[in-house]
Design a protein around this motif. Structure first.
Motif, PDB file in Angstrom:
ATOM      1  N   ASN A 119      -4.453   5.328 -46.037  1.00 21.38           N
ATOM      2  CA  ASN A 119      -5.761   5.951 -46.242  1.00 21.38           C
ATOM      3  C   ASN A 119      -6.142   5.980 -47.712  1.00 21.38           C
ATOM      4  O   ASN A 119      -5.324   5.664 -48.586  1.00 21.38           O
ATOM      5  CB  ASN A 119      -5.750   7.394 -45.715  1.00 21.38           C
ATOM      6  CG  ASN A 119      -5.760   7.470 -44.204  1.00 21.38           C
ATOM      7  OD1 ASN A 119      -6.158   6.529 -43.524  1.00 21.38           O
ATOM      8  ND2 ASN A 119      -5.309   8.594 -43.674  1.00 21.38           N
TER       9      ASN A 119
ATOM     10  N   THR B 252       1.971   3.734 -34.655  1.00 22.08           N
ATOM     11  CA  THR B 252       1.824   2.885 -35.836  1.00 22.08           C
ATOM     12  C   THR B 252       0.975   3.619 -36.870  1.00 22.08           C
ATOM     13  O   THR B 252       0.361   4.647 -36.594  1.00 22.08           O
ATOM     14  CB  THR B 252       1.191   1.535 -35.470  1.00 22.08           C
ATOM     15  OG1 THR B 252      -0.031   1.761 -34.751  1.00 22.08           O
ATOM     16  CG2 THR B 252       2.141   0.708 -34.613  1.00 22.08           C
TER      17      THR B 252
ATOM     18  N   SER C 180      -6.980  10.297 -37.932  1.00 22.61           N
ATOM     19  CA  SER C 180      -7.203   9.803 -39.289  1.00 22.61           C
ATOM     20  C   SER C 180      -6.319  10.449 -40.340  1.00 22.61           C
ATOM     21  O   SER C 180      -6.101   9.854 -41.397  1.00 22.61           O
ATOM     22  CB  SER C 180      -8.668  10.030 -39.685  1.00 22.61           C
ATOM     23  OG  SER C 180      -8.941  11.424 -39.789  1.00 22.61           O
TER      24      SER C 180
ATOM     25  N   GLU D  83     -10.765  -0.644 -39.459  1.00 23.09           N
ATOM     26  CA  GLU D  83     -10.018  -1.651 -38.707  1.00 23.09           C
ATOM     27  C   GLU D  83      -8.933  -1.010 -37.844  1.00 23.09           C
ATOM     28  O   GLU D  83      -8.689  -1.434 -36.712  1.00 23.09           O
ATOM     29  CB  GLU D  83      -9.395  -2.675 -39.663  1.00 23.09           C
ATOM     30  CG  GLU D  83     -10.414  -3.527 -40.396  1.00 23.09           C
ATOM     31  CD  GLU D  83     -11.342  -4.273 -39.448  1.00 23.09           C
ATOM     32  OE1 GLU D  83     -10.872  -4.730 -38.375  1.00 23.09           O
ATOM     33  OE2 GLU D  83     -12.538  -4.394 -39.764  1.00 23.09           O
ATOM     34  N   PHE D  84      -8.291   0.012 -38.373  1.00 26.58           N
ATOM     35  CA  PHE D  84      -7.210   0.676 -37.658  1.00 26.58           C
ATOM     36  C   PHE D  84      -7.734   1.371 -36.394  1.00 26.58           C
ATOM     37  O   PHE D  84      -7.039   1.457 -35.386  1.00 26.58           O
ATOM     38  CB  PHE D  84      -6.545   1.691 -38.587  1.00 26.58           C
ATOM     39  CG  PHE D  84      -5.233   2.241 -38.100  1.00 26.58           C
ATOM     40  CD1 PHE D  84      -4.142   1.407 -37.888  1.00 26.58           C
ATOM     41  CD2 PHE D  84      -5.072   3.600 -37.881  1.00 26.58           C
ATOM     42  CE1 PHE D  84      -2.921   1.916 -37.463  1.00 26.58           C
ATOM     43  CE2 PHE D  84      -3.868   4.123 -37.456  1.00 26.58           C
ATOM     44  CZ  PHE D  84      -2.777   3.268 -37.243  1.00 26.58           C
ATOM     45  N   SER D  85      -8.964   1.835 -36.444  1.00 25.74           N
ATOM     46  CA  SER D  85      -9.559   2.575 -35.326  1.00 25.74           C
ATOM     47  C   SER D  85     -10.214   1.672 -34.300  1.00 25.74           C
ATOM     48  O   SER D  85     -10.609   2.147 -33.225  1.00 25.74           O
ATOM     49  CB  SER D  85     -10.611   3.555 -35.858  1.00 25.74           C
ATOM     50  OG  SER D  85     -10.076   4.414 -36.832  1.00 25.74           O
TER      51      SER D  85
ATOM     52  N   ALA E 238      -1.411   3.413 -40.865  1.00 25.58           N
ATOM     53  CA  ALA E 238      -2.209   2.655 -41.817  1.00 25.58           C
ATOM     54  C   ALA E 238      -2.505   3.522 -43.033  1.00 25.58           C
ATOM     55  O   ALA E 238      -2.646   4.746 -42.924  1.00 25.58           O
ATOM     56  CB  ALA E 238      -3.515   2.170 -41.185  1.00 25.58           C
TER      57      ALA E 238
ATOM     58  N   LYS F 194      -1.774   5.934 -35.172  1.00 25.60           N
ATOM     59  CA  LYS F 194      -2.264   5.414 -33.889  1.00 25.60           C
ATOM     60  C   LYS F 194      -1.184   5.614 -32.837  1.00 25.60           C
ATOM     61  O   LYS F 194      -0.028   5.271 -33.056  1.00 25.60           O
ATOM     62  CB  LYS F 194      -2.618   3.932 -34.004  1.00 25.60           C
ATOM     63  CG  LYS F 194      -3.167   3.306 -32.731  1.00 25.60           C
ATOM     64  CD  LYS F 194      -3.409   1.809 -32.908  1.00 25.60           C
ATOM     65  CE  LYS F 194      -4.524   1.542 -33.898  1.00 25.60           C
ATOM     66  NZ  LYS F 194      -4.793   0.085 -34.036  1.00 25.60           N
TER      67      LYS F 194
ATOM     68  N   SER G 193     -10.252   1.873 -30.204  1.00 25.10           N
ATOM     69  CA  SER G 193      -9.500   3.028 -29.707  1.00 25.10           C
ATOM     70  C   SER G 193     -10.305   3.764 -28.631  1.00 25.10           C
ATOM     71  O   SER G 193     -11.536   3.739 -28.628  1.00 25.10           O
ATOM     72  CB  SER G 193      -9.151   3.975 -30.851  1.00 25.10           C
ATOM     73  OG  SER G 193     -10.318   4.378 -31.546  1.00 25.10           O
TER      74      SER G 193
ATOM     75  N   CYS H   8      -1.666   8.763 -44.603  1.00 27.45           N
ATOM     76  CA  CYS H   8      -1.773   7.701 -43.609  1.00 27.45           C
ATOM     77  C   CYS H   8      -2.497   8.181 -42.368  1.00 27.45           C
ATOM     78  O   CYS H   8      -2.538   9.379 -42.064  1.00 27.45           O
ATOM     79  CB  CYS H   8      -0.392   7.155 -43.230  1.00 27.45           C
ATOM     80  SG  CYS H   8       0.619   8.268 -42.237  1.00 27.45           S
TER      81      CYS H   8
ATOM     82  N   VAL I 208      -6.405   7.385 -32.065  1.00 30.34           N
ATOM     83  CA  VAL I 208      -6.216   7.269 -33.513  1.00 30.34           C
ATOM     84  C   VAL I 208      -6.564   8.604 -34.148  1.00 30.34           C
ATOM     85  O   VAL I 208      -7.613   9.193 -33.850  1.00 30.34           O
ATOM     86  CB  VAL I 208      -7.077   6.149 -34.114  1.00 30.34           C
ATOM     87  CG1 VAL I 208      -7.025   6.183 -35.645  1.00 30.34           C
ATOM     88  CG2 VAL I 208      -6.607   4.791 -33.611  1.00 30.34           C
TER      89      VAL I 208
ATOM     90  N   SER J 101      -9.786   0.131 -44.182  1.00 34.07           N
ATOM     91  CA  SER J 101      -8.537   0.301 -43.449  1.00 34.07           C
ATOM     92  C   SER J 101      -8.717   1.186 -42.221  1.00 34.07           C
ATOM     93  O   SER J 101      -8.263   0.843 -41.123  1.00 34.07           O
ATOM     94  CB  SER J 101      -7.459   0.895 -44.367  1.00 34.07           C
ATOM     95  OG  SER J 101      -6.288   1.198 -43.638  1.00 34.07           O
TER      96      SER J 101
END
Length: 244
Positions: A131, A127, A153, A164-166, A129, A141, A169, A138, A151, A161
């Motif tokens: 940046n 997935t 980066s 939250e995305f990380s 997210a 993940k 993990s 992006c 994850v 973002s």
């Protein structure tokens, strides 16, 4: 899930090394996150190119995509001589795929990365997210069916973002382009202190600092990140291997 760092430098590779490139292996599947300068040569120390399942490109800066077109030619040759059976899937985050210089659609399937969609590669789900960077960029993940999570980066400035995305993990491979004294120099990249802060808030299991600068004492990056994050911190290096 296995991680091998093929390249970790920002901007350009040091001699015999590479910029951004990260090999993920799980249950026989092999995917590459970014394909920067020097990555194609280094990658072959760990995997045969005909066995690569997919490549994910986080953005179009040269230190993340420079070797991608050479990999296209490698795929062409490997298919023509019978070593590779299927075209290579390449996923790219950018505004317009038609402006890319891929030439052989019969050998590479180029897909846009859609932030709203999940990509499945064997037992891996991938997935994305958004940046903060000076071009569309992006984070990625990678989740395995046994509950492990990595994850990466890509390139990003500090933003909610990526926090939250990380979150939660097991491993966070996070860019650390600058020392704390350089904070504010470029809003599209992180200082080591910001990287540590993100890892701490996200409660990631361990932090790997990457996209490293070509100057200064890299151990200082670890010191600065550890002022916020009290779990394991490692500096990425070419050939680094990690089981997640």
């Amino acid at each position: 899930m296995e991680l091998t760092v093929i390249g970790h430098w920002g901007a350009y590779p040091e001699k015999n090394e590479a910029t951004s490139g990260y090999l993920i292996e799980h249950q026989g599947r092999k995917i590459l996150l970014d394909c920067g300068s020097g990555v194609l040569s280094g990658l072959q120390n760990y995997v045969m190119l005909e066995d690569l399942d997919a490549v994910f490109i986080t953005h179009l800066h040269a230190d993340h995509i420079a070797d991608m077109y050479s990999l296209e030619f490698a795929t062409l040759i490997l298919m023509q001589i019978g070593k590779r059976a299927l075209p290579l899937d390449i996923y790219v985050y950018c505004q317009d795929l038609t402006k890319l210089d891929f030439c052989y659609p019969e050998y590479v399937n180029v897909h846009p990365i859609d932030l709203q969609r999940t990509v499945a590669i064997g037992e891996l789900t991938i997935t994305f997210a958004e940046n903060v960077h000076d071009v569309p960029s992006c984070a990625v993940k990678v989740n395995s069916e046994d509950g492990k999570c990595l994850v990466y980066s890509g390139d990003t400035g500090y933003c909610q973002s990526i926090v939250e995305f990380s979150r939660g993990s097991d491993v966070l491979v996070l860019e650390s382009s600058f020392y704390n004294i350089q904070k504010g120099l470029n809003n599209g990249h992180l200082t080591a202190g910001e990287a540590g802060e993100i890892a701490a808030i996200a409660q990631t299991g361990q932090l790997i600092l990457t996209h490293l600068p070509h100057y200064g004492d890299h151990n200082q990056l670890v010191v600065e990140a550890s002022s916020h994050y009290d779990r394991q911190i490692q500096l990425a290096y070419c050939g680094m291997k990690l089981t997640i």
